[in-house]
Every structure is written in C-alpha cells, then in structure tokens.
Design a protein around this motif. Structure first.
Motif, short mmCIF file in Angstrom:
data_model
loop_
_atom_site.label_atom_id
_atom_site.label_comp_id
_atom_site.label_asym_id
_atom_site.label_seq_id
_atom_site.Cartn_x
_atom_site.Cartn_y
_atom_site.Cartn_z
N LEU A 275 -11.32 -0.74 3.32
CA LEU A 275 -11.18 -0.66 1.87
C LEU A 275 -10.10 0.34 1.48
O LEU A 275 -9.32 0.10 0.54
CB LEU A 275 -12.51 -0.25 1.24
CG LEU A 275 -13.63 -1.31 1.28
CD1 LEU A 275 -14.93 -0.71 0.77
CD2 LEU A 275 -13.24 -2.54 0.46
N LEU A 276 -10.02 1.44 2.21
CA LEU A 276 -9.00 2.44 1.90
C LEU A 276 -7.59 1.92 2.21
O LEU A 276 -6.63 2.25 1.50
CB LEU A 276 -9.28 3.73 2.67
CG LEU A 276 -10.50 4.53 2.19
CD1 LEU A 276 -10.78 5.69 3.14
CD2 LEU A 276 -10.27 5.05 0.77
N ALA A 277 -7.51 1.14 3.29
CA ALA A 277 -6.20 0.54 3.59
C ALA A 277 -5.77 -0.39 2.44
O ALA A 277 -4.60 -0.41 2.05
CB ALA A 277 -6.28 -0.24 4.91
N ARG A 278 -6.74 -1.13 1.91
CA ARG A 278 -6.43 -2.00 0.77
C ARG A 278 -6.09 -1.15 -0.46
O ARG A 278 -5.16 -1.49 -1.22
CB ARG A 278 -7.64 -2.89 0.48
CG ARG A 278 -7.48 -3.80 -0.75
CD ARG A 278 -6.25 -4.68 -0.65
NE ARG A 278 -6.11 -5.54 -1.83
CZ ARG A 278 -4.99 -6.20 -2.15
NH1 ARG A 278 -3.92 -6.08 -1.37
NH2 ARG A 278 -4.96 -6.98 -3.21
N ALA A 279 -6.79 -0.04 -0.66
CA ALA A 279 -6.50 0.85 -1.80
C ALA A 279 -5.10 1.41 -1.70
O ALA A 279 -4.40 1.55 -2.71
CB ALA A 279 -7.52 1.98 -1.85
N LYS A 280 -4.67 1.68 -0.48
CA LYS A 280 -3.31 2.18 -0.28
C LYS A 280 -2.29 1.13 -0.71
O LYS A 280 -1.29 1.43 -1.40
CB LYS A 280 -3.12 2.55 1.20
CG LYS A 280 -1.71 2.98 1.59
CD LYS A 280 -1.37 4.33 1.00
CE LYS A 280 -0.02 4.80 1.53
NZ LYS A 280 0.36 6.11 0.96
N GLU A 281 -2.55 -0.12 -0.32
CA GLU A 281 -1.63 -1.21 -0.71
C GLU A 281 -1.56 -1.34 -2.23
O GLU A 281 -0.48 -1.51 -2.81
CB GLU A 281 -2.11 -2.53 -0.10
CG GLU A 281 -2.03 -2.59 1.42
CD GLU A 281 -2.65 -3.88 1.96
OE1 GLU A 281 -3.10 -4.71 1.14
OE2 GLU A 281 -2.69 -4.05 3.19
N LEU A 282 -2.72 -1.27 -2.87
CA LEU A 282 -2.77 -1.43 -4.33
C LEU A 282 -2.06 -0.28 -5.04
O LEU A 282 -1.34 -0.49 -6.03
CB LEU A 282 -4.23 -1.50 -4.79
CG LEU A 282 -5.02 -2.71 -4.29
CD1 LEU A 282 -6.50 -2.54 -4.63
CD2 LEU A 282 -4.48 -4.00 -4.90
N THR A 283 -2.23 0.92 -4.51
CA THR A 283 -1.59 2.08 -5.14
C THR A 283 -0.07 2.01 -5.00
O THR A 283 0.68 2.32 -5.94
CB THR A 283 -2.12 3.39 -4.51
OG1 THR A 283 -3.54 3.39 -4.56
CG2 THR A 283 -1.61 4.60 -5.27
N LEU A 284 0.38 1.59 -3.82
CA LEU A 284 1.82 1.42 -3.61
C LEU A 284 2.37 0.34 -4.54
O LEU A 284 3.48 0.47 -5.08
CB LEU A 284 2.10 1.07 -2.15
CG LEU A 284 1.91 2.20 -1.13
CD1 LEU A 284 2.07 1.67 0.29
CD2 LEU A 284 2.93 3.32 -1.40
N ALA A 285 1.60 -0.73 -4.69
CA ALA A 285 2.06 -1.80 -5.61
C ALA A 285 2.14 -1.27 -7.04
O ALA A 285 3.05 -1.64 -7.80
CB ALA A 285 1.09 -2.98 -5.53
#
Length: 276
Positions: free
Chosen positions: A86-96
């Motif tokens: 989930l944190l890896a996905r949160a990282k992607e979303l934050t970068l986006a």
C-alpha cells in the motif's frame, strides 16, 4: 523327620505362592503396557518418571506458546507485507500529484485513493489476533515465555509498527492526500520524503518479525528434539517390553506348573513312605 518334611512343604508352598504373584504381576504389566505399577516396584525409576512427567507438562505449555507465537508472527508478517504494498502505491500516487500537469479533478481522485489507503492501514493497526486480542498491542507488549531462556514479544506494538518519529503512518498518508489536493508542491515533496521513511520503517518491522519467526522455528525444533528424548527415556523406564515380558511370563508359568506337578506327586506319598 516329620517336622522337617512339613517345613519343606511349607517353604515350597510359599515359593509357589511367590511365583504365582510374580506371574500375576507380569500379566498386569503386559495387559496395561506399564512395567511400573506402584512406587515400590522401583522407587528410583518412579521418581525419575515423575520428573519426566513434569517436564512433559511444561513442554506442552511451551508448545502452545510457541504455536501462538508462530501464528502471531505469520499474521503480523502478512499485515506488514500488505502495508508495504500500500505504501508503494501511496508513493506512486504522491509522485503523480507532484506533476504540475495534473488537473484538480485528477488530484482529487489521487487524494481519495490515498485516504482509502490510510483507512486500510488504520484497520491493519487495529487487527485482532486469533486470541481475540489486538495483534499489535496498543500499550506495552506482553512478553511470552517460549523456553527457559527465551522470553520475548514476537510482534511489535502498534506504535512500533505503525508510527514513524511519533507520527502514525496513516497520518503521513493523509497529509500527503491533503498536499496533493491543494497542489502544494513543497508540501508534496515533504510528504514524498515521509512516505519513503514509512516504506523503510515498514521494511525494518517486517524484517524484525521475520527474525522472531525464524527464532521461534529454531526453538520449536529444539523443543521437539527434547520432547522425543524425554518420551524415549520415560518409555524405557515405565513401559513394558512386551516380547521380553511374554517370554518371561511363559518361562515362569512353565516353572510354576512343573513345581506344582512335582509337589502333587510328593504329596501323594503316604506317612509310611515318608517314615521309610
């Protein structure tokens, strides 16, 4: 002469009675599978069997604790691995969200997914174990005794697993969602760094849980080996060796039958036979 003969007859009767008792005891040993029927049979062996029985009772309690610890570490490992994803996905979303070309509507969608991730992480932190207790303790952790020299908490507390520098991981994700919604580049950059810290922290916690799980496996292997040794020693002291016992029973039975037959023949002699 008559007195001597009477004494011999009495002694023979007593000898045969002892043999009959020994045969009866051997039959009981065979039927029950237990060589030790009472403490007087072998006081030293009986005392040792009592010690071994206590060791087996302690071993049973340790086995239950070890199994509980293994279950807890497996559940915690699964939660931490899921949080890592989930944190890896949160990282992607934050970068986006940091992309200046992202529209306000898209930033809203990104922030909504980040908020959902934060809710999922909160649910993980509040998860219950198979015992009905919190998997990650809300206060200080209760150590569990797994062996004489091994007492520890197999799973970190909620604060240890879900807080980074005093801030909950779910709050870090919500802060990132707020930054993305606002399109605040500086705040998004701070959130990116915080999410990275959360990712590293979660990896460290998963590694710690994995170390505890491996330790429990080793403790359990040692316990199983010790349990086998204790069972073997107790069996050697307490259990009947059936093949040997049956052979002894047959031998004693034949001896008693022969003695009874000889005694019967002697008793058929008359008083005059004895006097002559």
């Amino acid at each position: 002469m008559i007195n001597a003969t009477g004494n011999r007859m009495t002694q023979e009767i007593q000898r045969q009675s002892r043999m009959a008792r020994q045969i009866a005891e051997k039959q009981i040993q065979i039927s029950t599978g237990r060589r030790l029927q009472r403490a007087s049979d072998n006081p030293v062996a009986t005392a040792r069997v009592a010690d071994l029985a206590r060791s087996q009772a302690n071993d049973k309690a340790r086995a239950a604790n070890i199994n509980l610890g293994i279950t807890l570490t497996a559940q915690a490992d699964g939660s931490l691995r899921q949080m890592s994803g989930l944190l890896a996905r949160a990282k992607e979303l934050t970068l986006a969200g940091a992309n200046g070309a992202t529209s306000a509507a898209d930033r809203g969608a990104l922030a909504l997914e980040l908020a959902t991730i934060a809710d999922e992480i909160d649910a993980m932190a509040a998860a219950k174990s198979a015992t009905g207790q919190p998997l990650f303790a809300t206060g200080s952790n209760m150590p569990i005794r797994f062996d004489d020299n091994a007492t520890f908490a197999p799973v970190p507390t909620r604060a240890e697993a879900f807080d980074v520098a005093g801030v909950s991981i779910s709050q870090i994700i919500r802060d990132a969602a707020a930054a993305v919604t606002a399109g605040n580049a500086a705040q998004i950059d701070i959130s990116n760094t915080a999410v990275d810290s959360a990712i590293n922290h979660t990896a460290d916690m998963a590694a710690a849980v994995g170390i505890n799980a491996a330790r429990l496996e080793r403790i359990n292997e040692d316990r199983e080996l010790r349990s086998i040794s204790i069972r073997a020693e107790r069996s050697a002291l307490e259990d009947t060796d059936l093949s040997s016992a049956i052979a002894e029973l047959n031998g004693m039975t034949l001896t008693l039958e022969a003695a009874q037959a000889a005694f019967a023949r002697i008793n058929r002699r008359t008083l005059m036979d004895i006097l002559n």
